[in-house]
Design an enzyme around this catalytic site. Structure first.
Site, PDB file in Angstrom:
ATOM      1  N   ARG A   1       0.887  -1.198   0.168  1.00 53.37           N
ATOM      2  CA  ARG A   1      -0.120  -0.008   0.274  1.00 53.37           C
ATOM      3  C   ARG A   1       1.215   1.111   0.176  1.00 53.37           C
ATOM      4  O   ARG A   1       0.733   1.922  -1.021  1.00 53.37           O
ATOM      5  CB  ARG A   1      -1.161   0.388   1.119  1.00 53.37           C
ATOM      6  CG  ARG A   1      -1.591  -0.743   0.993  1.00 53.37           C
ATOM      7  CD  ARG A   1      -3.190  -1.380   2.501  1.00 53.37           C
ATOM      8  NE  ARG A   1      -2.077  -1.742   3.506  1.00 53.37           N
ATOM      9  CZ  ARG A   1      -2.700  -1.199   4.797  1.00 53.37           C
ATOM     10  NH1 ARG A   1      -3.150  -0.622   4.983  1.00 53.37           N
ATOM     11  NH2 ARG A   1      -2.163  -1.618   5.680  1.00 53.37           N
TER      12      ARG A   1
ATOM     13  N   SER B   1      -5.851   4.637   5.130  1.00 56.56           N
ATOM     14  CA  SER B   1      -5.444   2.862   4.915  1.00 56.56           C
ATOM     15  C   SER B   1      -5.229   2.112   3.574  1.00 56.56           C
ATOM     16  O   SER B   1      -4.275   1.897   2.851  1.00 56.56           O
ATOM     17  CB  SER B   1      -6.803   2.480   5.192  1.00 56.56           C
ATOM     18  OG  SER B   1      -7.135   2.374   6.825  1.00 56.56           O
TER      19      SER B   1
ATOM     20  N   GLU C   1     -19.586   5.363  -2.114  1.00 58.32           N
ATOM     21  CA  GLU C   1     -18.688   4.140  -2.886  1.00 58.32           C
ATOM     22  C   GLU C   1     -19.367   4.284  -4.200  1.00 58.32           C
ATOM     23  O   GLU C   1     -18.973   4.575  -5.047  1.00 58.32           O
ATOM     24  CB  GLU C   1     -18.190   3.255  -2.548  1.00 58.32           C
ATOM     25  CG  GLU C   1     -17.759   2.654  -1.329  1.00 58.32           C
ATOM     26  CD  GLU C   1     -18.343   2.642  -0.022  1.00 58.32           C
ATOM     27  OE1 GLU C   1     -19.284   2.977  -0.465  1.00 58.32           O
ATOM     28  OE2 GLU C   1     -18.017   3.234   0.353  1.00 58.32           O
TER      29      GLU C   1
ATOM     30  N   PHE D   1     -15.556  -2.703  -0.737  1.00 62.28           N
ATOM     31  CA  PHE D   1     -16.798  -1.308  -1.356  1.00 62.28           C
ATOM     32  C   PHE D   1     -16.310  -1.761  -2.749  1.00 62.28           C
ATOM     33  O   PHE D   1     -17.358  -0.555  -3.067  1.00 62.28           O
ATOM     34  CB  PHE D   1     -16.294  -0.787  -0.176  1.00 62.28           C
ATOM     35  CG  PHE D   1     -15.933  -1.079   1.469  1.00 62.28           C
ATOM     36  CD1 PHE D   1     -16.738  -1.782   1.280  1.00 62.28           C
ATOM     37  CD2 PHE D   1     -15.002  -0.517   2.486  1.00 62.28           C
ATOM     38  CE1 PHE D   1     -17.384  -2.599   2.959  1.00 62.28           C
ATOM     39  CE2 PHE D   1     -15.444  -1.582   3.341  1.00 62.28           C
ATOM     40  CZ  PHE D   1     -16.661  -1.882   3.568  1.00 62.28           C
TER      41      PHE D   1
ATOM     42  N   HIS E   1      -6.305  -4.197   0.886  1.00 66.54           N
ATOM     43  CA  HIS E   1      -7.354  -5.315   1.377  1.00 66.54           C
ATOM     44  C   HIS E   1      -7.909  -5.906   0.922  1.00 66.54           C
ATOM     45  O   HIS E   1      -9.428  -5.629   1.493  1.00 66.54           O
ATOM     46  CB  HIS E   1      -8.324  -3.995   2.624  1.00 66.54           C
ATOM     47  CG  HIS E   1      -7.134  -3.486   3.138  1.00 66.54           C
ATOM     48  ND1 HIS E   1      -7.021  -2.105   3.390  1.00 66.54           N
ATOM     49  CD2 HIS E   1      -7.640  -2.923   4.801  1.00 66.54           C
ATOM     50  CE1 HIS E   1      -6.470  -1.270   4.123  1.00 66.54           C
ATOM     51  NE2 HIS E   1      -7.167  -1.855   4.540  1.00 66.54           N
TER      52      HIS E   1
ATOM     53  N   ASP F   1     -10.729  -8.549  10.634  1.00 65.32           N
ATOM     54  CA  ASP F   1     -12.789  -7.901  10.874  1.00 65.32           C
ATOM     55  C   ASP F   1     -13.405  -8.817  10.271  1.00 65.32           C
ATOM     56  O   ASP F   1     -15.277  -8.117  10.616  1.00 65.32           O
ATOM     57  CB  ASP F   1     -12.427  -6.911   9.421  1.00 65.32           C
ATOM     58  CG  ASP F   1     -11.790  -5.983   9.823  1.00 65.32           C
ATOM     59  OD1 ASP F   1     -11.643  -5.320  11.214  1.00 65.32           O
ATOM     60  OD2 ASP F   1     -11.130  -4.552   9.304  1.00 65.32           O
TER      61      ASP F   1
ATOM     62  N   ARG G   1      -3.528  -6.099   2.077  1.00 66.70           N
ATOM     63  CA  ARG G   1      -3.336  -5.366   3.191  1.00 66.70           C
ATOM     64  C   ARG G   1      -1.731  -5.488   4.150  1.00 66.70           C
ATOM     65  O   ARG G   1      -0.935  -4.548   4.350  1.00 66.70           O
ATOM     66  CB  ARG G   1      -4.372  -5.412   4.943  1.00 66.70           C
ATOM     67  CG  ARG G   1      -4.393  -5.156   6.049  1.00 66.70           C
ATOM     68  CD  ARG G   1      -5.276  -4.760   6.732  1.00 66.70           C
ATOM     69  NE  ARG G   1      -4.978  -4.686   8.119  1.00 66.70           N
ATOM     70  CZ  ARG G   1      -5.250  -5.260   9.406  1.00 66.70           C
ATOM     71  NH1 ARG G   1      -5.832  -6.660   9.269  1.00 66.70           N
ATOM     72  NH2 ARG G   1      -5.276  -4.551  10.262  1.00 66.70           N
TER      73      ARG G   1
END
Lengths: 313, 303
Positions: free
Chosen positions: A8, A35, A56, A81, A107, A115, A165
C-alpha cells in the site's frame, strides 16, 4: 525471513510521483485515505484529491465524469467496497463507456483478517474479470505494485488493481520488469507448473525449494495480469510440464484457476489442480491463520504438486 | 433505407442548420445559442412527433417520460446550451447528462434536430446495428455525454464533469436531467450531498417531476415528499417551474447562472405522456410503444 514491504505504501508513493509528472491525474477515495495511502497524494495535491465520504457509488460516478473530461482517475477504497458495493456503477458508468478509471482496491482477500467476512474480498476478481474491457491485475509485492501503478497510469481504459493489506515478502527482485498482459516465470522447472497471484507467488517459490530437494522441478509463474490473460505462457507450461496448479487468495469460481482452466481445457488439456478458497465465507482471525485454514500455504502447494505429479500420464 | 421512411417525410426540415449552429458557437463563445420562442414551440411539436414515430417503429421504448421532458430538452438544446453539433467533443461545450437514460428518444430527437446526426436515423432506434441504443450510450451516439440506463448515476457523473471544469479553469456548465421516480435511488442523494459540499455552482439538476413511475403514482409507490425541501436541505438553490412552460424553464436556467456557491435544482412539474391525450398521466406508457393506430392518432393530435 524474506524482506517485507508494504504494497500500500508502494501505491501511495507511486501516486505522488505520478502526480508530479502528470497534472491530469486525479485521485478519489471513500473515507479510507489513510488506509489506502491515497492521503499521501492528498497532502501534496489537495486540489486534485476528492474524498467522497462513505459513498462508493457516488465515487465511481464522479470518477467516470472526471475521466470523460480527460482526467486519469485513480479511485481507491477497500476491495469489498470497491466492487460489490458499487458494481452497477462500475459496470454502467465506467466499464460500458470504457472510461479511464483505475480502481485500486486495497485490503483484498482474506488477509484483511480480524475484520471478518464482511471485509474479506474473495469474489472481487471474478466480478471484475467479468466486465468486458477491464484490465485486472494483482501484484505480488511492493516492487511489482509500483510498476503496475505506473503502467496503468500510462494506459487508457478501466483497470482493477487488487492490493493486499499486510506487508508482503519481496519476490520481484533485480531487474524485474512488469509488462501488462505478460506473466513472469519466476523459476524454471519441467515437472509441473504452479501459476500464482498475489501472496501465493512467494509461497509457491518456497514450495519449489522444498520440492527441488525431492527431485521435483516446479515451474513458478507469476500471472499478475489476470485479464487479459497470458495464454501463450500457460499453453507452453502445459506442453512442457504436463501439469498445472493454480494458487490464489480468492474463491474457486471465476478467479485465476477458472480462467487458466479455460485456456488449458481448450488448447492443451493436462491434469490441473486449484488452490482457492472453497465455496464459503471466511471468519475473523489473523491473516496467516486464515490462509492456513484455507490451505493457502507453501506446505499446501507442496502437497498439491506431489499429488498432481502423480496424476500425470 | 432511411430516406424511404414514410412518416419521416412529414417532419419539417431542420429550422437551424448544423453549420449555422457551429458558426454561432465559434463567433460568440460564452454566449448561449438563442432560438426564438416560436421556433422553440414548433420544435417541441417536432420532437414529440419524433418520439411517437421512433417508438412506434421500434415497437418498444419509453414514450411517457420522453414526452414529459420535451420542453426541458428543447429549452436546453435550442436556447441554453453552448454546444457545437459539428464538434461533439469540443472541450468547452456545456454538458447535458441524461440520467434518466430511458428517455433516450427525446434526447436523440433533440440531437438529430440540432445536427449531430441525420434526422432520418431516428427511425433506427433500438434496431440491430443502430447507433441509437435503447438506453443512451456515449460511445455509439454523437452528442450523448453519458452511458445510462441503470437509474441514479447521472448526478454523480455530472459532478465529475463539474469538478473537471473547475480543475481545468473552464467555464462550461453541467446540466443533469433526472426523473422523479429515479430519486428513489440512494446514489442520487449521495450525489446531492457531494455537489453541495463542493459548492458546484456550475451545475444544475433538473428533475422531471411527472409524478408517475412504473408501478403507479410516485406518492403511492415511494413518497419522496417533501421534495423541494429535500433538495433545499441538501444545500441546493431550489426552484419549481411548470415544466411545459418554456418561458419559466428558461428563466429558471438563467437564474441558475447567477447563483454562487451552491448547485441549483429545478423541479419541473410535468405531465407524463404530455401532448398525447391517451398517454397523459398513464403509467403504462412509461415503457410501452404506441401501436400504429395509436401513433396515427397521436400524430394527428401533434399537428
Amino acid at each position: 525471513m524474506a524482506e517485507e514491504m508494504s504494497i500500500r505504501n508502494a501505491y501511495g508513493n507511486a501516486l505522488v510521483e505520478l502526480g508530479r509528472e502528470n497534472e491530469n491525474i486525479v485521485v478519489l477515495d471513500a473515507d479510507l485515505s489513510r488506509s489506502t495511502m491515497t492521503h499521501l497524494f492528498a497532502k501534496e495535491f489537495p486540489d486534485r484529491f476528492f474524498d467522497c465520504g462513505v459513498a462508493e457509488q457516488n465515487m465511481m460516478g464522479i470518477a467516470a465524469g472526471l475521466a470523460a473530461c480527460g482526467k486519469t482517475v485513480f479511485a481507491s477504497t477497500f476491495a469489498v467496497f470497491a466492487t460489490t458495493r458499487c458494481y452497477d456503477q462500475v459496470r454502467v458508468s465506467i466499464a460500458q463507456s470504457h472510461q479511464n478509471v483505475k480502481i485500486v482496491a486495497t485490503h483484498g482477500g482474506i488477509t484483511v483478517g480480524e475484520d471478518g467476512c464482511s471485509h474479506h474480498a474473495i469474489e472481487d476478481l471474478a466480478l471484475m474479470c467479468a466486465l468486458p474491457g477491464f484490465t485486472v491485475i494483482v501484484p505480488a509485492d511492493a516492487i511489482e505494485a509500483d510498476q503496475v501503478i505506473r503502467a496503468a497510469a500510462a494506459t487508457h481504459g478501466p483497470f482493477y488493481i487488487r492490493l493486499a493489506r499486510p506487508k508482503m515478502p519481496i519476490v520481484c527482485r533485480d531487474h524485474y520488469n512488469f509488462v501488462m498482459g505478460k506473466s513472469v516465470t519466476m523459476r524454471g522447472g519441467g515437472d509441473a507448473t504452479v501459476i500464482a497471484i498475489g501472496i501465493m507467488v512467494e509461497r509457491a517459490l518456497q514450495a519449489a525449494d522444498t520440492l527441488a530437494r525431492e527431485g521435483i522441478e516446479l515451474r513458478v509463474i507469476n500471472m499478475s495480469t489476470l485479464k487479459p490473460l497470458d495464454e501463450k505462457t500457460i499453453v507452453k507450461a502445459a506442453e512442457e510440464t504436463g501439469a498445472i496448479l493454480t494458487a490464489e487468495e480468492h474463491l474457486q469460481h471465476g478467479g485465476l484457476g477458472s480462467r487458466v482452466a479455460l485456456v488449458v481445457a481448450k488448447q492443451h488439456p493436462v491434469p490441473m489442480s486449484f488452490m482457492t478458497i472453497k465455496d464459503v465465507f471466511s471468519s475473523s482471525g489473523k491473516g496467516e491463520e486464515l490462509l492456513e485454514k484455507h490451505g493457502l500455504t507453501a506446505t499446501g502447494v507442496v502437497e498439491e504438486v506431489r499429488s498432481l505429479v502423480g496424476r500425470k500420464s | 433505407m432511411l430516406s424511404s421512411t414514410g412518416k419521416l417525410n412529414n417532419i419539417p426540415e431542420l429550422v437551424s442548420s448544423a453549420s449555422h449552429l457551429a458558426a454561432g458557437v465559434a463567433s460568440c463563445k460564452g454566449v448561449a445559442l438563442t432560438g426564438s420562442m416560436e421556433e422553440m414551440k414548433e420544435k417541441t411539436r417536432t420532437l414529440r412527433r419524433h418520439i411517437i414515430n421512433m417508438t412506434e417503429r421500434a415497437g418498444s421504448g419509453h414514450p411517457g417520460g420522453s414526452l414529459s421532458a420535451v420542453e426541458l430538452v428543447t429549452a436546453l438544446y435550442f436556447h441554453v446550451l453552448r454546444h457545437d453539433p459539428q464538434n461533439p467533443h469540443w472541450p468547452d461545450r456545456d454538458r447535458f447528462v441524461l440520467s434518466k437514460g430511458h428517455a433516450a428518444p427525446v434526447l436523440y430527437a433533440a440531437l438529430a434536430e440540432s445536427g449531430y446526426f441525420p434526422v432520418a436515423e431516428l427511425l433506427t432506434l433500438r434496431q440491430m446495428g443502430s447507433r441509437l441504443q435503447g438506453h443512451t450510450h456515449m460511445l455509439t451516439t454523437p452528442g450523448v455525454e453519458m452511458s445510462a440506463g441503470a437509474l441514479g448515476q447521472g448526478l454523480s457523473f455530472g459532478i465529475g464533469n463539474a469538478l473537471a471544469a473547475r480543475l481545468d479553469g473552464r467555464d462550461y456548465r453541467v446540466y443533469v436531467l433526472l426523473g422523479d421516480g429515479e430519486c428513489n435511488e440512494g446514489q442520487v442523494w449521495e450525489a446531492a450531498m457531494a455537489a453541495a459540499h463542493h459548492k458546484l455552482d456550475n451545475m444544475v439538476a433538473i428533475i422531471d417531476r411527472n409524478r408517475l413511475q412504473i408501478d403507479g403514482w410516485c406518492c403511492d409507490v415511494m413518497n419522496t415528499e417533501p421534495f423541494p425541501e429535500k433538495w433545499r436541505s441538501f444545500g441546493w438553490h431550489t426552484m419549481e417551474v411548470d415544466g411545459h412552460d418554456l418561458d419559466q424553464i428558461i428563466a429558471a436556467l438563467s437564474e441558475a447562472k447567477t447563483i454562487e456557491g451552491k448547485p441549483t435544482a429545478i423541479i419541473a412539474h410535468t405531465t407524463k405522456g404530455k401532448g398525447v391525450s391517451f398517454m397523459e398521466n398513464k403509467a403504462e406508457f412509461h415503457g410501452t410503444a404506441p401501436t400504429s393506430e395509436q401513433a396515427e392518432q397521436a400524430l394527428r393530435e401533434l399537428e
